[in-house]
Design an enzyme around this catalytic site. Structure first.
Site, PDB file in Angstrom:
ATOM      1  N   GLY A 131      22.553 -51.650  24.967  1.00 47.85           N
ATOM      2  CA  GLY A 131      22.986 -50.970  25.123  1.00 47.85           C
ATOM      3  C   GLY A 131      22.405 -49.681  26.839  1.00 47.85           C
ATOM      4  O   GLY A 131      21.754 -49.973  27.587  1.00 47.85           O
ATOM      5  N   SER A 132      23.720 -48.025  27.219  1.00 47.10           N
ATOM      6  CA  SER A 132      22.958 -47.835  27.843  1.00 47.10           C
ATOM      7  C   SER A 132      21.793 -46.975  27.636  1.00 47.10           C
ATOM      8  O   SER A 132      20.684 -46.749  26.174  1.00 47.10           O
ATOM      9  CB  SER A 132      24.155 -47.276  28.552  1.00 47.10           C
ATOM     10  N   GLY A 133      21.838 -46.322  28.444  1.00 49.09           N
ATOM     11  CA  GLY A 133      20.446 -45.020  28.099  1.00 49.09           C
ATOM     12  C   GLY A 133      19.280 -45.083  28.700  1.00 49.09           C
ATOM     13  O   GLY A 133      17.850 -44.944  28.433  1.00 49.09           O
ATOM     14  N   HIS A 134      18.825 -46.299  29.400  1.00 45.63           N
ATOM     15  CA  HIS A 134      17.976 -47.143  29.204  1.00 45.63           C
ATOM     16  C   HIS A 134      17.563 -47.525  30.717  1.00 45.63           C
ATOM     17  O   HIS A 134      17.064 -48.021  31.595  1.00 45.63           O
ATOM     18  CB  HIS A 134      17.585 -48.675  29.124  1.00 45.63           C
ATOM     19  N   ASP A 161      21.671 -55.975  19.509  1.00 43.20           N
ATOM     20  CA  ASP A 161      22.287 -57.461  20.007  1.00 43.20           C
ATOM     21  C   ASP A 161      22.202 -57.750  19.648  1.00 43.20           C
ATOM     22  O   ASP A 161      22.846 -59.303  20.037  1.00 43.20           O
ATOM     23  CB  ASP A 161      21.063 -56.456  21.240  1.00 43.20           C
ATOM     24  N   HIS A 169      15.604 -46.621  21.918  1.00 43.07           N
ATOM     25  CA  HIS A 169      17.133 -46.530  21.971  1.00 43.07           C
ATOM     26  C   HIS A 169      16.833 -45.044  21.126  1.00 43.07           C
ATOM     27  O   HIS A 169      17.366 -44.759  21.072  1.00 43.07           O
ATOM     28  CB  HIS A 169      17.687 -47.150  20.990  1.00 43.07           C
TER      29      HIS A 169
END
Ligand code: ADP
Ligand code: ADP
Ligand code: MG
Ligand code: MG
Ligand code: MG
Ligand code: MG
Lengths: 225, 333, 333, 225
Positions: free
Chosen positions: C53-56, C109, C218
């Site tokens: 995911g994005s945000g990492h 994932d 997350h």
């Protein structure tokens, strides 16, 4: 090495001078007063700068009292120069150099075994000269100079009037306090506050406040003759 | 927010221990000062010493290394280092020809580096000072030398160090430093003040829905407030101001190095997005970009915000900024 | 706190544009997916594709580059990428012998990479999956494969990529990946939840004076709460837990690679100090440290907190972790 | 390409089947209901996961309605498979694959020009089989299966009783809603919530809630015969 009682109760008298040990205790107590104002001074600096003037000056005051406690002193000048050196070494920030050179003004004066109105005036006046080498700020620019300059004017007058040390210190402290208070409302032109303009006008300058707190401490803790 | 550490003085001491424990660039501590040297930049006649208050990590201690500073010195959080500490580093870098001091143009730094420089000169050393003044919000262009230094420090340190690596003379290294300083302009915004490390309180109050433009790197307020704008609106406005500033010095931007710097809490996601907006602006204005990076290089504790730094490049500066370098703060393989 | 961007989907799109604009590592976008490839890792028979995911950020898109991933694919903020996007990257890396997918062990994932892997296998490609499970707080050691992946992703990606660079066979690259995965353990703490990008609200409530132990990457809650402790107390406790975890798999730590990872808002000053505490602990326990770094490598938007990752090294893994590599996320010159 | 009225007013009837166009409209409207629950679903996921289930499912619902709007459809199966494919492509996250394969169950069933209780049961039952290939979760594990499984059991019974589509959908939706509600209080054993244990018990599972919202939408928007 002499044992110094830092917290002995001293009351103000009307003596003309104090000796080296008395000067050591007196300056140490005034520095403790300064360190105790840590949070208030930080709060002022929050409005005007980076909120650390109290922390910085308390660090310097602590380093100076530590240095004074251990030193072998040969003159009253050394009480001031040691204080200045310890502050300059430990504080950093703008105030570290400024307070440092101010207190180290005593280095340029003739060594004296006693502190009286004349020697104190010589020391602080020499300190102001050193300060002026470091900053172009003048009274009205909302810096510590707003306390230092009127304080030295008052001290000079007291000296000319041959006032006792007690009287001289009282007048000096009062002038510094007035000067510090006068900074509230001024537009800052030096230091971090410079860029803030109107937004920083209302706040009293932390550096000027420190100067007045220290000088008030000297006046308050002067021992009886 | 609460820090994982409360005592600012021990925090800086621990941080230095952490830095010394990194593998990669091997630094040496200078005495008991908050200071390090990287002694292996062998080719240099002129050495580079940088410094400033703590709270800006990875600057300043983290920028000593190959192709970068030879010595770095920190003060306590948001306090310039003392003259003693600075002087100790000037000595520790053992310069053959001279030492260039690079620091941000703040009263505290000017005063402390100034005293150290005077002491060093009195002891026969050749010393010059480059006071970085990239923050265009902090003073009018007519008072360029009154401006503060923010993330532009890094480009100036980079260029000066690369010049020293070429074996340039003292005079030329200083000239390169002043030129980079003149050609480097930054503008920052914050959406939340830094949290004071000892009290846990915000260092200034910023009402929800407002942003602070042109704040310094030391937790102090900016020069003015404005209504919140999302990055896609804000960034082009900031870029207009930066480009206009170059034009005011008759220095239209011909080629640029760009750095998007996170001030503490701004997410890397945002820094990347901002970087995209900056590039779009420069592409639209046909300014070629020789170098572009985003990340946390010069923080202000946990302030939420970012700055954009642009260096105008010429044939001399471009290869200096491109030369490889390595440090905790800034690496170019 | 307010982000400089409100719309998560356009933020990720803009961030990708930003990444593509960096000078240094030259990445290519894959179609219209949130995905990039670095096509120049020439020596590899086996290619490495990572994602999440994005945000990492700087993970995952930021870890493609020389010595690191050949392809990287992101989902929206905190959502695994879709099978289509993953499949497109598997194709785009043009592997001679096979593709290894590396991702953190989260349901989303596992499901999406699993579908993509099945599709690729159905089309005759050789594909293996390495699900990073370094977070010791997320399950008992007896359920090692139920554990989540956090910053350990980076060491696993690093080792696997270096193995691929040596021209190792598919089988061996996968073996190295699983071994590094098994030897990599992390533990995280948070002192403030991440702020949701669309609502501006904290993703979970954490009362002042408490810390969350073992939160995922997350924005989700951790596995338990505890009273606030300063880093000098907290870090040795965390290290005891990590060392005990290695001992439970009869794998006492002989040599270590160490990464201190900031989750978003934790200051670099703190990360450095934490790094110093970690090193002190390892020195006291006579564990030699072959590699130690601190910074923001795998964030959780603006969460305040950090994780400690330890990889147990042997003669095979140490040079793989030491090999040079370069990317926005992680660089070793 | 046929023009579809997405917002035409439909009322429930007791017909046995609907045609392809009606099925397209029906599924689109149920998807719109799902997207409208975005914030509520995010709020549930905040307590149990990463707070994005609403955003994710809304993204999938939008992609699916867009795809449905433009498609040339040859069977009612395609309404479901297209929806599933669009969701799987656009959503990501755990729910992207799970909703994706569930809706794409219709692919394995004989192509049909009408949707009735029997075909719907066949589609969703096939979807459940596909779901089981992807997750080991069973009813009671606090996942979308807690809504899907009882819904399909209810649908199976309706089918055996030869119920009209309207009745079947009503019973299916009611069972899904009961199933979704039953997840409040359960300990999570799959997905992100797994590690939270007791801390996540009170919250209703967002995925199960989505399933029930969608099925309720089908029941509510079924056109009159
Ligand atoms: N250029 C200057 N000239 C005179 N006084 C100054 C100057 N800069 C700062 N000061 C004094 O120092 C004070 C701030 O001290 P401090 O907060 O300790 O340093 P810093 O600004 O480096 O954080 C100001 O309130 C002011 O009185
Ligand atoms: N392994 C699993 N088995 C069954 N359902 C699952 C599983 N993992 C997640 N889910 C379902 O997906 C929902 C969460 O979806 P969403 O928030 O969109 O994905 P993510 O967890 O990737 O953020 C959960 O409420 C649950 O119903
Ligand atoms: Mg200050
Ligand atoms: Mg300061
Ligand atoms: Mg998610
Ligand atoms: Mg979720």
């Amino acid at each position: 090495m002499p044992v110094v009682l830092f917290h002995q109760t001293l009351t103000r008298g009307d003596e003309m001078s104090i000796n080296i040990e008395q000067t050591r205790s007196l300056v140490a107590r005034a520095l403790e007063d300064l360190a105790a104002k840590r949070d208030d001074l930080n709060e002022l600096d929050r409005g005007l700068g980076d909120g650390d003037h109290g922390t910085t000056i308390a660090r310097g005051a602590k380093a100076a009292t530590d240095a004074l406690r251990e030193a072998n002193l040969g003159s009253v000048n050394e009480v001031f120069t040691l204080t200045g050196r310890a502050m300059m070494r430990s504080m950093g920030g703008a105030s570290g150099v400024l307070f440092g050179v101010f207190f180290q003004g005593a280095k340029a004066c003739a060594a004296s075994p006693v502190l009286d109105t004349r020697t104190l005036h010589a020391f602080l006046k020499s300190g102001l000269e050193a300060l002026k080498q470091k900053t172009k700020a003048e009274p009205g620019d909302k810096t510590m100079l707003d306390a230092v300059v009127p304080a030295i004017t008052a001290l000079e007058q007291a000296n000319q009037a041959s006032a006792t040390l007690g009287t001289a210190l009282e007048q000096t402290a009062a002038a510094a306090e007035r000067g510090a208070r006068s900074t509230a409302g001024l537009l800052p032109r030096f230091g971090r506050a410079r860029t803030l303009g109107e937004r920083a006008a209302a706040v009293q300058d932390p550096g000027a406040t420190s100067v007045s707190v220290f000088l008030r401490g000297l006046a308050d803790h002067l021992p009886e003759g | 927010m609460r820090y994982f550490t409360h005592d600012p003085e021990s925090a800086v001491e621990h941080a230095l221990a952490g830095l010394l424990g990194f593998t990669g660039v091997s630094l040496q501590r200078v005495g008991t000062h908050l200071a390090v040297v990287y002694p292996e930049n062998g080719n240099r006649k002129v050495k580079v010493v940088v410094g400033g208050g703590s709270g800006h990590e990875p600057l300043f201690l983290g920028i000593a290394g190959p192709g970068l500073a030879d010595g770095a010195v920190a003060g306590q959080v948001f306090a310039a280092p003392s003259p003693d500490a600075i002087y100790a580093v000037i000595e520790a870098v053992h310069a053959d020809e001279g030492v260039v001091l690079v620091y941000g143009n703040y009263s505290g730094d000017v005063l402390n580096f100034g005293v150290a420089a005077d002491d060093a000169k009195a002891n026969g050393l050749q010393v010059a000072e480059v006071r970085v003044h990239d923050d265009i919000a902090s003073a009018e262009i007519s008072r360029l030398e009154d401006r503060r230094g923010i993330a532009g420090d890094i480009f100036v340190i980079k260029a000066i160090s690369a010049a020293a690596d070429l074996g340039m003379s003292f005079r030329d290294v200083v000239r390169v430093g002043e030129k980079t300083n003149f050609q480097t302009r930054s503008l920052g915004v914050a959406s939340r003040a830094a949290t004071a490390i000892d009290t846990g309180q915000p260092m200034f109050e910023l009402p929800e829905g407002e942003i602070e433009i042109g704040m310094g790197l030391h937790g102090e307020m900016g020069v003015r407030r404005s209504a919140y704008q999302p990055a896609e609106v804000l960034v082009p406005q900031m870029m207009e101001m930066l480009v206009a500033d170059f034009e005011q010095t008759k220095l239209p931007l011909a080629r640029a190095a760009v750095m998007i710097n996170g001030l503490g809490s701004t997410t890397v996601l945002e820094l990347l997005a901002i970087s995209g907006h900056v590039r779009k602006f420069l592409d639209l204005h046909s300014v070629p970009v020789a170098y572009q990076a985003a990340g946390q290089f010069a923080t202000s504790l946990d302030m939420a915000g970012f700055s954009i730094t642009i260096s105008g490049l010429d044939d001399e500066l471009e290869p200096l900024l491109a030369a490889p370098c390595q440090s905790f703060c800034f690496t170019r393989p």
